[in-house]
Design an enzyme around this catalytic site. Structure first.
Site, PDB file in Angstrom:
ATOM      1  N   GLN A 170      94.096  80.492  26.063  1.00 39.40           N
ATOM      2  CA  GLN A 170      93.030  80.580  25.067  1.00 39.40           C
ATOM      3  C   GLN A 170      91.677  80.818  25.744  1.00 39.40           C
ATOM      4  O   GLN A 170      90.682  81.008  25.055  1.00 39.40           O
ATOM      5  CB  GLN A 170      92.954  79.277  24.259  1.00 39.40           C
ATOM      6  CG  GLN A 170      94.222  78.974  23.484  1.00 39.40           C
ATOM      7  CD  GLN A 170      94.219  77.633  22.798  1.00 39.40           C
ATOM      8  OE1 GLN A 170      95.222  76.935  22.846  1.00 39.40           O
ATOM      9  NE2 GLN A 170      93.136  77.234  22.141  1.00 39.40           N
TER      10      GLN A 170
ATOM     11  N   ARG B  94      93.922  71.489  17.822  1.00 44.18           N
ATOM     12  CA  ARG B  94      93.213  71.999  16.631  1.00 44.18           C
ATOM     13  C   ARG B  94      92.040  71.081  16.276  1.00 44.18           C
ATOM     14  O   ARG B  94      91.898  70.624  15.139  1.00 44.18           O
ATOM     15  CB  ARG B  94      94.179  72.131  15.456  1.00 44.18           C
ATOM     16  CG  ARG B  94      93.682  73.167  14.458  1.00 44.18           C
ATOM     17  CD  ARG B  94      94.706  73.674  13.525  1.00 44.18           C
ATOM     18  NE  ARG B  94      94.090  74.628  12.610  1.00 44.18           N
ATOM     19  CZ  ARG B  94      94.723  75.225  11.638  1.00 44.18           C
ATOM     20  NH1 ARG B  94      96.002  74.994  11.446  1.00 44.18           N
ATOM     21  NH2 ARG B  94      94.104  76.069  10.848  1.00 44.18           N
ATOM     22  N   CYS B  95      91.208  70.853  17.262  1.00 48.83           N
ATOM     23  CA  CYS B  95      90.217  69.794  17.124  1.00 48.83           C
ATOM     24  C   CYS B  95      89.159  69.948  18.205  1.00 48.83           C
ATOM     25  O   CYS B  95      89.452  70.432  19.288  1.00 48.83           O
ATOM     26  CB  CYS B  95      90.977  68.480  17.289  1.00 48.83           C
ATOM     27  SG  CYS B  95      90.128  67.123  18.056  1.00 48.83           S
TER      28      CYS B  95
ATOM     29  N   GLU C 240      89.530  74.091  12.193  1.00 50.67           N
ATOM     30  CA  GLU C 240      90.232  72.830  12.385  1.00 50.67           C
ATOM     31  C   GLU C 240      89.865  71.766  11.357  1.00 50.67           C
ATOM     32  O   GLU C 240      90.427  70.671  11.387  1.00 50.67           O
ATOM     33  CB  GLU C 240      89.917  72.304  13.781  1.00 50.67           C
ATOM     34  CG  GLU C 240      88.457  71.927  13.928  1.00 50.67           C
ATOM     35  CD  GLU C 240      88.039  71.732  15.368  1.00 50.67           C
ATOM     36  OE1 GLU C 240      88.539  72.473  16.224  1.00 50.67           O
ATOM     37  OE2 GLU C 240      87.222  70.851  15.627  1.00 50.67           O
TER      38      GLU C 240
END
Ligand code: CDP
Length: 794
Positions: A223, A370-371, A740
């Site tokens: 990522q 996701r945070c 998120e």
């Protein structure tokens, strides 16, 4: 005067444009790492430890070497001779690449085989004989902090216990004083269990070192390609300009693909040694057992309350379980990430947070699943504490929140922990959600149902969270400041190529970034192609995680487009033979203020940049922008869930889920809704069914999808989505991140709803997941059900 372009028709801001990347994905034409085949490519397999804690007495690789087709067998000892057995983590700890002295978690990398095909490599791994001397295993903080606990990280000088760090923030004395003034003190103990991001595609790499050119090309499921390039430069001691990281299509990241994993490093070393491309593809169990966990934090929370519902202060003591290596993939200067963003949406005078991180015999955790770096835990603790406190005061859940939410005219708002939130209409969002769910009616229905022995419940979760790291003052990775970048090149025909330092993993950047260009320049979105993920072509950026793309890279796209527009203005002035000051801009066109019918389109200006430029002006029409955000963006959300619990079984059904999200200006409403639905699905999974845990021997329970449950469309409830739009005052076009929010804020709404349904039992907490037998235990035994099953804190 010509008609101004219709922004929605050219796919600008606000257009629910279909995702362009789906053309290749739904046709099976995506290029994922395992689709890439290079000439002469070899395959790597990793041997993992079957035990959680043991001394390695010996490793015998002789049988593996004898298998035809085996090219190389690597062990920690061999890496140690090159000073590569350990690598730095993103949190300034060290992590074993291949184990030397000990294994410290089940699934730890012990050896690697490189062979002609993956099956030979697998067979050869099985032929390696490792003699393990078992050691006592630690699987939770209570064990880790015991007086006589074995020191897991005895490889580190001066490490005499299992404490990774202690960290505190807030004003302890003022908070203590506020507690002395309280009418009511509400307390709660919770565990946010370990979670695995479980992307569809596992991690993998193909390293290709070319001795002749000295160039190392690595295809990687990452990522953050540029950050990995910097890390590879450090680990492999290769000059950065001779390293090219290419992140192809990625089958989901969710934070799992931010860290540097041993498999990446070993494949690079193997390619350098063998001078052949080496591919490593992790299998599902390898991914679930050893890479990138999130969460695993225990909370003792206290809230000082006035009788009228005003929160006077909050005190939080948390213990975070980091596994065997502290490799949190988080770029803030705060040891436990942004956990202290808790309570940012409430107007609370003072707060104090004390956190202790511990080592255990588990795979390293701490990825921002996701945070934004522990924000999920922060918001879960916050909204669970709010629920308990409202009950302790005997107040209505919605009213208690309404009393304490930050008011619209109080922005920018300084939070008790020192953050500055940017904008919002919090009460409006909450009220919209309550209206949509029919709050008052539901409360009546609930009372009626109770008379018939039915248990209905309603759960609320309201939250804001910081999205868009940097700013560069407070955020860096390995010293590299957090910002992001975009490069926009407009061709002679007015079509454009846009590259950014972000990296999409399913979020749809190829669609939405083009919409920003359409908004800024009036070039139709379909005329803009977006490329990301290749460090040789994209400008330097910090990658995509923590919903930072729109707040940072998206802003950089707008700024690059504005630079292009500034140059296009000079070209337009030249073509129209007027001065720049005489020109006005409307979407896609400059025109003469005094004669609006005389104009030049952006496409005509682009053509002039290559064919008819004024004297002294550089040819070409392109720009690069690096954007360092002045602050993070603070979206807000109100999630409301209704449930019915079956008192005979503990099974609970979701009746309705209402979500009101305010992520500022929406680039693509359809993509935003997709993000929220995905997030709510993950929130529902976490609350209802999903856990990955460890037995007393440190065996990972949940390292396959029979145990670690992903909800399908069958189990997932329907979601009713609504919006409020409060632009971010500092973002170039008012957007805030969104990716998120629902994963972060959603879980508490589900849990609060179930606890509301069984409120009469006096049960204050059931830790996630709320499996039916745990709800049933709470209902019948009338006590809290704590800890991740099956291992408990006690
Ligand atoms: O960093 P990441 O891409 O994961 O998260 P994000 O910035 O929240 O964006 C997720 C997706 O939603 C991207 O395609 C964004 O362009 C889109 N989005 C949007 O259309 N409008 C917003 N206000 C925020 C995000």
């Amino acid at each position: 005067m010509t008609q101004a372009l219709d922004e929605l028709k050219i796919g600008g801001l606000g257009a629910s444009r279909k995702r362009v990347e789906d053309n290749r994905f739904i046709r099976g034409k995506g290029t994922y790492i395992d689709d890439i085949v290079l000439p002469g490519m070899l395959h790597m397999e990793i041997l993992r430890s079957p035990v959680a804690h043991a001394r390695i007495r010996s490793i015998d690789t002789s049988k593996a070497w004898e298998i035809p087709g085996v090219r190389l067998v690597l062990t920690g000892e061999m890496l140690a001779s090159r000073n590569l057995a350990w690598m730095p983590t993103l949190s300034y700890d060290t992590q074993a690449v291949l184990a030397t002295d000990k294994v410290r978690f089940q699934g730890q990398e012990v050896a690697a085989v490189i062979a002609d095909d993956p099956y030979i490599a697998k067979d050869a791994c099985e032929a390696i004989v490792v003699d393990y001397e078992p050691l006592p295993v630690i699987v939770n903080p209570t064990q880790a902090l015991a007086e006589d606990a074995p020191v897991i990280r005895d490889d580190k000088e001066n490490q005499h216990d299992n404490v990774v760090f202690e960290w505190q923030v807030g004003d302890k004395e003022a908070t203590d004083r506020a507690f002395e003034q309280a009418d009511v003190i509400s307390t709660l103990d919770l565990h946010y269990p370990r979670s695995h991001p479980s992307p569809i595609e596992c991690c993998g790499s193909i390293a290709d070192f070319n001795r002749a050119t000295q160039k190392l090309t690595v295809y990687l499921t990452t990522q953050a390609p540029h950050i990995i390039r910097a890390a590879v430069a450090l680990v492999a001691e290769l000059p950065e300009h001779m390293i090219r990281i290419i992140a192809p299509d990625i089958g989901g990241g969710f934070g799992n693909k931010v860290p540097v994993y041993p498999g990446y490093v070993v494949s690079i070393l193997a390619s350098i040694l063998l001078e052949r491309p080496v591919k490593w593809i992790e299998d599902k169990t390898g991914n679930l057992i050893s890479t990138g966990f999130g969460r695993d934090i225990y909370l003792h929370g206290e809230m000082a309350l006035r009788k009228d519902g005003k929160i006077l202060a909050v005190r939080m003591h948390t213990t975070s379980d980091h596994g065997a290596f502290y490799s949190d993939a988080q770029p803030s200067k705060f040891r436990i990430g942004l956990l202290h963003s808790a309570f940012s949406c409430y107007d609370i005078p003072v707060a104090y947070l004390h956190n202790r991180g511990v080592y255990t015999n588990k795979a390293p955790g701490g990825v921002a699943y996701r945070c934004s770096f522990r924000v999920t835990e922060a918001m879960y603790f916050q909204e669970r504490m709010m629920h308990a406190a409202a009950n302790d005061l005997g107040m209505d859940q919605a009213e208690f929140r309404r009393i304490n939410l930050v008011r619209d005219d109080d922005f920018p708002h300084r939070t008790a922990f020192g953050f500055l939130t940017d904008s919002g209409q919090y009460v409006k969002c909450l009220d919209k959600a309550l209206e949509a769910i029919g709050y008052e009616d539901f409360l009546k229905q609930k009372e009626e149902a109770k008379k018939q022995g039915r248990l209905l419940g309603i759960g609320i979760s309201t939250m804001t969270e910081p999205l868009g790291a940097g700013n560069s003052r407070e955020f860096d990775i390995l010293g590299i400041k957090m910002f992001d970048s975009a490069e926009l090149r407009v061709h002679i025909t007015g079509r454009a190529l846009l590259r950014t330092g972000a990296k999409t993993q399913g979020q749809g950047h190829e669609t939405t970034w083009a919409q920003i260009v359409a908004h800024e320049l009036g070039i139709p979105a379909e005329d803009v192609v977006v490329e990301e993920g290749d460090t040789d072509t994209a400008p330097f950026g910090m990658g995509t995680y923590a919903s930072r793309s729109t707040p940072v890279a998206g802003a950089a796209v707008a700024m690059a487009a504005r630079k292009v527009r500034a140059k296009a203005r000079k070209l337009a002035a030249h073509l129209l033979e007027v001065s720049e000051e005489d020109l006005e801009w409307e979407l896609g066109r400059f025109y003469v203020r005094s004669a609006p019918e005389r104009g030049v389109s952006i496409q005509e200006a682009a053509a002039a940049a290559y064919s008819n430029m004024p004297d002294g002006l550089e040819p070409g029409l392109e720009a690069v922008a690096y954007y360092d955000p002045p602050n993070m963006t603070w979206p807000f959300a109100a999630y409301v869930v209704t449930v019915e619990v079956d008192p005979k079984t503990g099974v609970w059904d979701v009746l309705r889920v209402v979500a009101v999200d305010d992520c500022g200006v929406r680039i693509n409403p359809m993509i935003v809704e997709g993000q929220i639905m995905g997030g709510l699905t993950e929130a529902f999974a976490k609350a209802s069914m999903q856990y990955i845990t460890f037995d007393a021997e440190g065996n990972c329970i949940g390292s396959n999808y029979m145990d670690y449950l992903l909800p399908t469309a069958w189990e997932t409830p329907g979601f009713e989505l609504h919006e409020v739009v409060t632009p971010s005052p500092h973002h170039p076009f008012g957007a805030k991140g969104v990716g998120e929010c629902a994963t972060v804020g959603g879980p508490a709404a589900f849990v609060n709803a179930v606890l509301d349904a069984i409120k009469d039992t006096g049960v204050r907490n059931i830790d996630m997941p709320l499996l039916p037998h745990r709800v049933y235990e709470a209902l019948t035994e009338r006590h809290d059900v704590s800890g991740a099953p099956p291992v408990r804190m006690d």
